[in-house]
Design an enzyme around this catalytic site. Structure first.
Site, PDB file in Angstrom:
ATOM      1  N   ARG A 100       0.853  -1.185   0.000  1.00  0.00           N
ATOM      2  CA  ARG A 100       0.000   0.000   0.000  1.00  0.00           C
ATOM      3  C   ARG A 100       0.891   1.238   0.000  1.00  0.00           C
ATOM      4  O   ARG A 100       2.080   1.163   0.313  1.00  0.00           O
ATOM      5  CB  ARG A 100      -0.928  -0.004   1.210  1.00  0.00           C
ATOM      6  CG  ARG A 100      -1.872  -1.202   1.270  1.00  0.00           C
ATOM      7  CD  ARG A 100      -2.730  -1.159   2.532  1.00  0.00           C
ATOM      8  NE  ARG A 100      -3.671  -2.281   2.580  1.00  0.00           N
ATOM      9  CZ  ARG A 100      -3.437  -3.445   3.167  1.00  0.00           C
ATOM     10  NH1 ARG A 100      -2.271  -3.650   3.783  1.00  0.00           N
ATOM     11  NH2 ARG A 100      -4.347  -4.412   3.164  1.00  0.00           N
ATOM     12  N   LYS A 151      -2.228  -1.800   7.090  1.00  0.00           N
ATOM     13  CA  LYS A 151      -3.639  -1.571   7.407  1.00  0.00           C
ATOM     14  C   LYS A 151      -4.084  -2.496   8.519  1.00  0.00           C
ATOM     15  O   LYS A 151      -3.832  -3.696   8.486  1.00  0.00           O
ATOM     16  CB  LYS A 151      -4.483  -1.808   6.153  1.00  0.00           C
ATOM     17  CG  LYS A 151      -5.951  -1.471   6.316  1.00  0.00           C
ATOM     18  CD  LYS A 151      -6.669  -1.668   4.999  1.00  0.00           C
ATOM     19  CE  LYS A 151      -8.152  -1.339   5.115  1.00  0.00           C
ATOM     20  NZ  LYS A 151      -8.852  -1.537   3.820  1.00  0.00           N
ATOM     21  N   HIS A 186      -2.107   2.712  -5.825  1.00  0.00           N
ATOM     22  CA  HIS A 186      -2.751   1.447  -5.484  1.00  0.00           C
ATOM     23  C   HIS A 186      -2.901   0.539  -6.708  1.00  0.00           C
ATOM     24  O   HIS A 186      -3.040  -0.685  -6.558  1.00  0.00           O
ATOM     25  CB  HIS A 186      -4.115   1.710  -4.848  1.00  0.00           C
ATOM     26  CG  HIS A 186      -4.478   0.725  -3.781  1.00  0.00           C
ATOM     27  ND1 HIS A 186      -3.801   0.621  -2.586  1.00  0.00           N
ATOM     28  CD2 HIS A 186      -5.451  -0.228  -3.730  1.00  0.00           C
ATOM     29  CE1 HIS A 186      -4.335  -0.328  -1.846  1.00  0.00           C
ATOM     30  NE2 HIS A 186      -5.337  -0.874  -2.530  1.00  0.00           N
ATOM     31  N   ARG A 195      -0.350  -2.104  -6.704  1.00  0.00           N
ATOM     32  CA  ARG A 195      -0.654  -3.214  -5.788  1.00  0.00           C
ATOM     33  C   ARG A 195      -1.642  -4.188  -6.440  1.00  0.00           C
ATOM     34  O   ARG A 195      -1.458  -5.408  -6.369  1.00  0.00           O
ATOM     35  CB  ARG A 195      -1.210  -2.646  -4.482  1.00  0.00           C
ATOM     36  CG  ARG A 195      -1.698  -3.678  -3.474  1.00  0.00           C
ATOM     37  CD  ARG A 195      -2.046  -2.962  -2.172  1.00  0.00           C
ATOM     38  NE  ARG A 195      -2.959  -3.723  -1.339  1.00  0.00           N
ATOM     39  CZ  ARG A 195      -2.601  -4.656  -0.466  1.00  0.00           C
ATOM     40  NH1 ARG A 195      -1.318  -4.970  -0.347  1.00  0.00           N
ATOM     41  NH2 ARG A 195      -3.488  -5.284   0.273  1.00  0.00           N
ATOM     42  N   HIS A 220      -4.721  -9.582   3.200  1.00  0.00           N
ATOM     43  CA  HIS A 220      -6.179  -9.574   3.228  1.00  0.00           C
ATOM     44  C   HIS A 220      -6.684 -10.452   4.373  1.00  0.00           C
ATOM     45  O   HIS A 220      -6.233 -11.582   4.532  1.00  0.00           O
ATOM     46  CB  HIS A 220      -6.753 -10.103   1.911  1.00  0.00           C
ATOM     47  CG  HIS A 220      -6.522  -9.198   0.753  1.00  0.00           C
ATOM     48  ND1 HIS A 220      -6.549  -9.622  -0.569  1.00  0.00           N
ATOM     49  CD2 HIS A 220      -6.274  -7.867   0.699  1.00  0.00           C
ATOM     50  CE1 HIS A 220      -6.317  -8.603  -1.364  1.00  0.00           C
ATOM     51  NE2 HIS A 220      -6.148  -7.534  -0.623  1.00  0.00           N
ATOM     52  N   TYR A 243      -9.414 -10.689  -7.896  1.00  0.00           N
ATOM     53  CA  TYR A 243      -8.380 -10.717  -8.928  1.00  0.00           C
ATOM     54  C   TYR A 243      -8.603 -11.830  -9.946  1.00  0.00           C
ATOM     55  O   TYR A 243      -8.004 -11.814 -11.019  1.00  0.00           O
ATOM     56  CB  TYR A 243      -6.997 -10.846  -8.278  1.00  0.00           C
ATOM     57  CG  TYR A 243      -6.691  -9.656  -7.408  1.00  0.00           C
ATOM     58  CD1 TYR A 243      -6.492  -8.388  -7.969  1.00  0.00           C
ATOM     59  CD2 TYR A 243      -6.656  -9.762  -6.022  1.00  0.00           C
ATOM     60  CE1 TYR A 243      -6.257  -7.282  -7.181  1.00  0.00           C
ATOM     61  CE2 TYR A 243      -6.422  -8.660  -5.220  1.00  0.00           C
ATOM     62  CZ  TYR A 243      -6.221  -7.424  -5.807  1.00  0.00           C
ATOM     63  OH  TYR A 243      -6.007  -6.336  -5.021  1.00  0.00           O
TER      64      TYR A 243
END
Length: 312
Positions: A136, A161, A238, A241, A264, A273
């Site tokens: 990120r 995050k 982003h 990423r 995640h 994805y």
């Protein structure tokens, strides 16, 4: 009563009401309740029609996206169902459609072209680092020299995050690039220290920056390059990423592994994805042709349309 208890009680008495309510949360609450400003009246005088008109205003006049509308609705709904209670049907009627927009991704050649357009070593190194490790924006900016475990070939990401630690592979190309870039500033902590007139070097050529490079520096560079290349997509930091995850998937890396590297919490987040991989779709089409390319009874006669007895 002990002295410690007395001190605790006196401290509690001296604390102002709301002293422990963080200013940023107080500001967010104020922003969520802009409805009162729109209605030009006290919250206890706001009507159900005010709420309806307010959200029409946010959507049609101010162009709020669904995510922003959802945040505003949550704040207004909480206030008028908890603090200033109103028995209104409007909150059950206001349903915001869940829109899952697929993220933009670049091909590998586009990614290399974009990063290659960086006109300074620090931007080039930052872009490649963010892409090659799927970081990120702030994860890459806040990388520290002690985060790179060169012998193991991993980087320790522990300012991500949700304050969740994770390890991501550190490509040899990235390690060599970061070492070369570090030699330009020799900072004790930051890999990407701030660079501005206010942050100079000492007599030994070591950066004295007190914080990492700013978000606006890398965002501005990305904006300029994206505009120049004009790939026809909205490209941000982003995007690198998202492209990293997509390229891993196309290379055959499993979803659970990608989930781990991306940090995640849910595999559902990683599954997006699957919809972005060109190779996966092409392979699926090939597999379908292989599985269902022949009708029953076609083995002996390539021109036959299946079992003639059943086609009559």
């Amino acid at each position: 009563m002990s002295k410690s208890n007395n001190r605790r009680r006196n401290s509690q008495k001296s604390a102002a009401l709301g002293a422990y309510f963080p200013e940023d949360l107080r500001q967010k609450l104020s922003e969520d309740l802009q409805l009162s400003d729109f209605a030009k009246c006290s919250p206890d005088q706001v009507t159900e029609n005010h709420v309806r008109q307010f959200f029409l205003h946010l959507k049609n006049d101010r162009g709020f996206a669904y995510g922003s509308l959802r945040v505003a609705l949550s704040g207004v709904k909480f206030f008028f169902t908890r603090t200033c209670k109103r028995d209104w049907d409007i909150f059950s009627m206001l349903k915001l459609q869940n829109i899952t927009a697929l993220p933009e991704v670049l091909t590998i050649s586009q990614t290399h072209e974009l990063i290659g357009q960086a006109n300074t070593l620090r931007i080039y190194a930052y872009f490649w680092t963010a892409y090659s490790m799927g970081l990120r924006l702030n994860e890459a900016l806040h990388l520290q020299t002690t985060d790179l475990q060169s012998q193991r070939g991993f980087a320790h990401i522990h300012r991500g995050k949700g304050a969740k630690d994770r390890y991501v592979p550190l490509p040899e190309s990235t390690l060599k690039l970061l070492r070369a870039y570090w030699l330009t500033h020799h900072h004790d902590t930051w890999i990407f220290p701030a660079v501005s007139p206010g942050y100079c070097f000492d007599i030994h050529g070591k950066s004295k920056a007190e914080r990492p490079m700013s978000e606006t520096t890398v965002q501005g560079a990305m904006k300029q390059i994206a505009k120049k290349l004009n790939f026809g997509k909205k490209i941000t930091i982003h995007t690198l990423r998202h492209s990293y995850a997509t390229h891993l998937l196309e290379a055959g890396v499993g979803l659970k592994v990608i989930q781990k590297y991306m940090g995640h919490s849910s595999l559902q987040t990683t599954l997006v994805y699957l919809h972005l991989t060109e190779d996966a779709e092409a392979n699926a089409r090939g597999a379908i042709d292989g599985l269902f390319g022949k009708l029953p009874g076609d083995d002996d006669d390539p021109d036959a349309l299946g079992c003639p007895a059943r086609l009559k």
